[in-house]
Scaffold this motif. Structure first.
Motif, PDB file in Angstrom:
ATOM      1  N   GLN A 204      25.408  38.519  32.662  1.00 40.32           N
ATOM      2  CA  GLN A 204      26.641  39.046  33.249  1.00 40.32           C
ATOM      3  C   GLN A 204      27.544  37.862  33.583  1.00 40.32           C
ATOM      4  OE1 GLN A 204      26.169  41.442  36.807  1.00 40.32           O
ATOM      5  NE2 GLN A 204      28.131  42.433  36.479  1.00 40.32           N
ATOM      6  N   TYR A 205      28.475  37.595  32.699  1.00 36.23           N
ATOM      7  CA  TYR A 205      29.322  36.418  32.849  1.00 36.23           C
ATOM      8  C   TYR A 205      30.737  36.753  33.310  1.00 36.23           C
ATOM      9  CZ  TYR A 205      25.361  34.674  30.211  1.00 36.23           C
ATOM     10  OH  TYR A 205      24.087  34.374  29.797  1.00 36.23           O
ATOM     11  N   TYR A 206      30.997  38.028  33.524  1.00 29.23           N
ATOM     12  CA  TYR A 206      32.236  38.489  34.156  1.00 29.23           C
ATOM     13  C   TYR A 206      31.867  39.645  35.077  1.00 29.23           C
ATOM     14  CZ  TYR A 206      35.144  35.766  30.955  1.00 29.23           C
ATOM     15  OH  TYR A 206      35.737  34.736  30.267  1.00 29.23           O
ATOM     16  N   ILE A 207      32.586  39.770  36.180  1.00 30.72           N
ATOM     17  CA  ILE A 207      32.304  40.858  37.116  1.00 30.72           C
ATOM     18  C   ILE A 207      33.588  41.221  37.852  1.00 30.72           C
ATOM     19  CG2 ILE A 207      31.667  39.330  39.036  1.00 30.72           C
ATOM     20  CD1 ILE A 207      29.446  41.366  39.734  1.00 30.72           C
ATOM     21  N   ASN A 208      33.711  42.490  38.223  1.00 36.29           N
ATOM     22  CA  ASN A 208      34.843  42.949  39.013  1.00 36.29           C
ATOM     23  C   ASN A 208      34.526  42.765  40.492  1.00 36.29           C
ATOM     24  OD1 ASN A 208      36.371  43.787  36.766  1.00 36.29           O
ATOM     25  ND2 ASN A 208      35.290  45.738  36.701  1.00 36.29           N
ATOM     26  N   VAL A 209      35.384  42.029  41.190  1.00 40.21           N
ATOM     27  CA  VAL A 209      35.174  41.711  42.598  1.00 40.21           C
ATOM     28  C   VAL A 209      36.236  42.404  43.440  1.00 40.21           C
ATOM     29  CG1 VAL A 209      34.994  39.877  44.312  1.00 40.21           C
ATOM     30  CG2 VAL A 209      34.208  39.472  41.967  1.00 40.21           C
ATOM     31  N   PHE A 210      35.802  43.064  44.508  1.00 42.79           N
ATOM     32  CA  PHE A 210      36.713  43.745  45.427  1.00 42.79           C
ATOM     33  C   PHE A 210      37.323  42.717  46.371  1.00 42.79           C
ATOM     34  CE2 PHE A 210      37.507  45.898  49.508  1.00 42.79           C
ATOM     35  CZ  PHE A 210      38.346  46.924  49.089  1.00 42.79           C
ATOM     36  N   MET A 211      38.654  42.723  46.484  1.00 43.75           N
ATOM     37  CA  MET A 211      39.372  41.768  47.322  1.00 43.75           C
ATOM     38  C   MET A 211      39.977  42.492  48.531  1.00 43.75           C
ATOM     39  SD  MET A 211      38.674  39.256  45.369  1.00 43.75           S
ATOM     40  CE  MET A 211      39.482  37.972  46.318  1.00 43.75           C
ATOM     41  N   PRO A 212      39.384  42.368  49.712  1.00 48.28           N
ATOM     42  CA  PRO A 212      39.882  43.052  50.909  1.00 48.28           C
ATOM     43  C   PRO A 212      41.336  42.722  51.219  1.00 48.28           C
ATOM     44  CG  PRO A 212      37.680  42.204  51.288  1.00 48.28           C
ATOM     45  CD  PRO A 212      38.135  41.634  49.978  1.00 48.28           C
ATOM     46  N   LYS A 213      42.028  43.717  51.742  1.00 42.16           N
ATOM     47  CA  LYS A 213      43.465  43.591  51.997  1.00 42.16           C
ATOM     48  C   LYS A 213      43.771  42.667  53.176  1.00 42.16           C
ATOM     49  CE  LYS A 213      43.488  47.697  54.965  1.00 42.16           C
ATOM     50  NZ  LYS A 213      44.037  49.055  55.169  1.00 42.16           N
ATOM     51  N   ASN A 214      45.013  42.238  53.194  1.00 39.62           N
ATOM     52  CA  ASN A 214      45.580  41.428  54.280  1.00 39.62           C
ATOM     53  C   ASN A 214      44.861  40.087  54.475  1.00 39.62           C
ATOM     54  OD1 ASN A 214      47.375  43.583  54.845  1.00 39.62           O
ATOM     55  ND2 ASN A 214      45.860  44.535  56.194  1.00 39.62           N
ATOM     56  N   ILE A 215      44.195  39.620  53.439  1.00 42.58           N
ATOM     57  CA  ILE A 215      43.522  38.327  53.497  1.00 42.58           C
ATOM     58  C   ILE A 215      43.863  37.545  52.230  1.00 42.58           C
ATOM     59  CG2 ILE A 215      41.303  37.117  53.580  1.00 42.58           C
ATOM     60  CD1 ILE A 215      40.129  39.570  54.970  1.00 42.58           C
ATOM     61  N   VAL A 216      44.194  36.297  52.405  1.00 40.78           N
ATOM     62  CA  VAL A 216      44.422  35.418  51.261  1.00 40.78           C
ATOM     63  C   VAL A 216      43.119  34.687  50.987  1.00 40.78           C
ATOM     64  CG1 VAL A 216      45.756  33.506  50.312  1.00 40.78           C
ATOM     65  CG2 VAL A 216      46.851  35.145  51.861  1.00 40.78           C
ATOM     66  N   TRP A 217      42.579  34.881  49.779  1.00 42.45           N
ATOM     67  CA  TRP A 217      41.297  34.315  49.411  1.00 42.45           C
ATOM     68  C   TRP A 217      41.476  33.139  48.447  1.00 42.45           C
ATOM     69  CZ3 TRP A 217      37.201  36.275  51.963  1.00 42.45           C
ATOM     70  CH2 TRP A 217      37.322  37.561  52.498  1.00 42.45           C
ATOM     71  N   VAL A 218      40.531  32.213  48.504  1.00 42.39           N
ATOM     72  CA  VAL A 218      40.520  31.085  47.572  1.00 42.39           C
ATOM     73  C   VAL A 218      39.203  31.118  46.798  1.00 42.39           C
ATOM     74  CG1 VAL A 218      40.664  28.582  47.281  1.00 42.39           C
ATOM     75  CG2 VAL A 218      41.909  29.705  49.152  1.00 42.39           C
ATOM     76  N   HIS A 219      39.306  31.077  45.471  1.00 45.04           N
ATOM     77  CA  HIS A 219      38.115  31.029  44.625  1.00 45.04           C
ATOM     78  C   HIS A 219      37.501  29.643  44.750  1.00 45.04           C
ATOM     79  CE1 HIS A 219      36.151  30.829  40.472  1.00 45.04           C
ATOM     80  NE2 HIS A 219      35.488  31.769  41.129  1.00 45.04           N
ATOM     81  N   LEU A 220      36.227  29.581  45.153  1.00 46.14           N
ATOM     82  CA  LEU A 220      35.594  28.313  45.490  1.00 46.14           C
ATOM     83  C   LEU A 220      35.621  27.309  44.356  1.00 46.14           C
ATOM     84  CD1 LEU A 220      33.912  26.600  47.491  1.00 46.14           C
ATOM     85  CD2 LEU A 220      31.869  27.695  46.553  1.00 46.14           C
ATOM     86  N   TRP A 221      35.340  27.745  43.146  1.00 50.76           N
ATOM     87  CA  TRP A 221      35.137  26.812  42.044  1.00 50.76           C
ATOM     88  C   TRP A 221      36.427  26.329  41.393  1.00 50.76           C
ATOM     89  CZ3 TRP A 221      30.269  25.656  42.683  1.00 50.76           C
ATOM     90  CH2 TRP A 221      29.390  26.635  43.164  1.00 50.76           C
ATOM     91  N   SER A 222      37.441  27.189  41.392  1.00 54.33           N
ATOM     92  CA  SER A 222      38.687  26.827  40.706  1.00 54.33           C
ATOM     93  C   SER A 222      39.831  26.521  41.661  1.00 54.33           C
ATOM     94  CB  SER A 222      39.122  27.971  39.779  1.00 54.33           C
ATOM     95  OG  SER A 222      39.494  29.115  40.534  1.00 54.33           O
TER      96      SER A 222
END
Length: 263
Positions: A204-222
């Motif tokens: 599984q090299y791609y996955i759909n990730v749920f992003m909670p509202k009202n929060i700015v997220w940063v992808h750790l690796w990129s």
């Protein structure tokens, strides 16, 4: 002076109390014990829990998928500090053999939220079962995530102190972030700063990730910045880079991202 059936649920508490008393008498703070069984009162005597003997498989009956279920359900039941055998334990010849990919993914999930980082060779000493010391690729993967686990020491210790005072586990259901998220069962929060979507299926090299509202997220690796809006985004999830995000204002997240970029 009571029957075994009546003493059954009391036994885990009494056994935990005895172990705690022995360690107190030894006055050795370098020793710790962990347990699998528990009742509602045994948590105050037990410093660490363990999820039991999972199969070396991907399945959701007793394999890798049950690790996440075990972490989250036991966490909200009072087991704030717990862990699993990295790679699983129970091996059945010709049926359940630990693959290298399974071991690598198990290492990843154990890095973010497990109270301790402990591997297991498994129930059978067979050359067919992948081990952390088998080849240079596995060793380097293991080393990478050991270093990340060590890098998170201060953050993890802070969460442990918080757990002692307030009972919140290290690995938390998404619903602790928002009560409307009880339907999100394949992701979790590691403390309040990190969101993890562990890979628990082969290839599984791609996955759909749920992003909670009202929060700015940063992808750790990129370092990619994502504005959460209760939406799903498709994320690359190659081995060695499982989907991990941190809140944009998280000091711990920023430090870990910088460490990863530097290496």
């Amino acid at each position: 002076n009571q029957s075994a059936i009546n003493f059954h649920n009391v036994y885990p508490e009494e056994w935990a109390k005895l172990n705690k008393e022995v360690l107190n008498e030894c006055n050795n703070k370098d020793i710790i014990f962990f347990m699998r069984s528990s009742n509602l009162k045994s948590v105050k005597h037990t410093p660490l829990y363990w999820l039991g003997d999972q199969l070396v498989s991907w399945d959701n009956f007793d394999g890798l998928k049950t690790v996440l279920n075990g972490f989250l359900s036991s966490g909200i039941s009072g087991h704030s500090l717990t862990h699993s055998d990295i790679g699983g334990y129970t091996q059945v010849p010709f049926i359940h053999i630990r693959s290298k990919e399974l071991l690598l993914r198990w290492i990843e999930i154990s890095t973010f939220g497990s109270a301790i980082f402990r591997t297991h060779i498994g129930s059978l000493l067979s050359k067919r079962n992948a081990q952390v010391f088998n080849d240079i690729n596995t060793i380097m993967h293991f080393k990478k995530f050991i270093n990340i686990f060590v890098k998170l020491k201060k953050y993890r210790n802070k969460l442990m102190l918080h757990a002692e005072k307030h009972g919140l586990p290290l690995m938390r259901p998404m619903a602790i972030l928002d009560n409307n998220y009880w339907h999100i069962f394949n992701q979790y929060m590691f403390g309040s700063d990190f969101m993890i979507c562990p890979i628990m299926s082969p290839k599984q090299y791609y996955i759909n990730v749920f992003m909670p509202k009202n929060i700015v997220w940063v992808h750790l690796w990129s370092g990619t910045i994502i504005n959460g809006n209760d939406n799903y985004i498709r994320i690359k999830s190659i081995i060695g880079e499982p989907p991990i995000f941190y809140m944009i204002n998280s000091t711990e997240g920023i430090k870990l991202n910088k460490y990863i970029i530097d290496i």
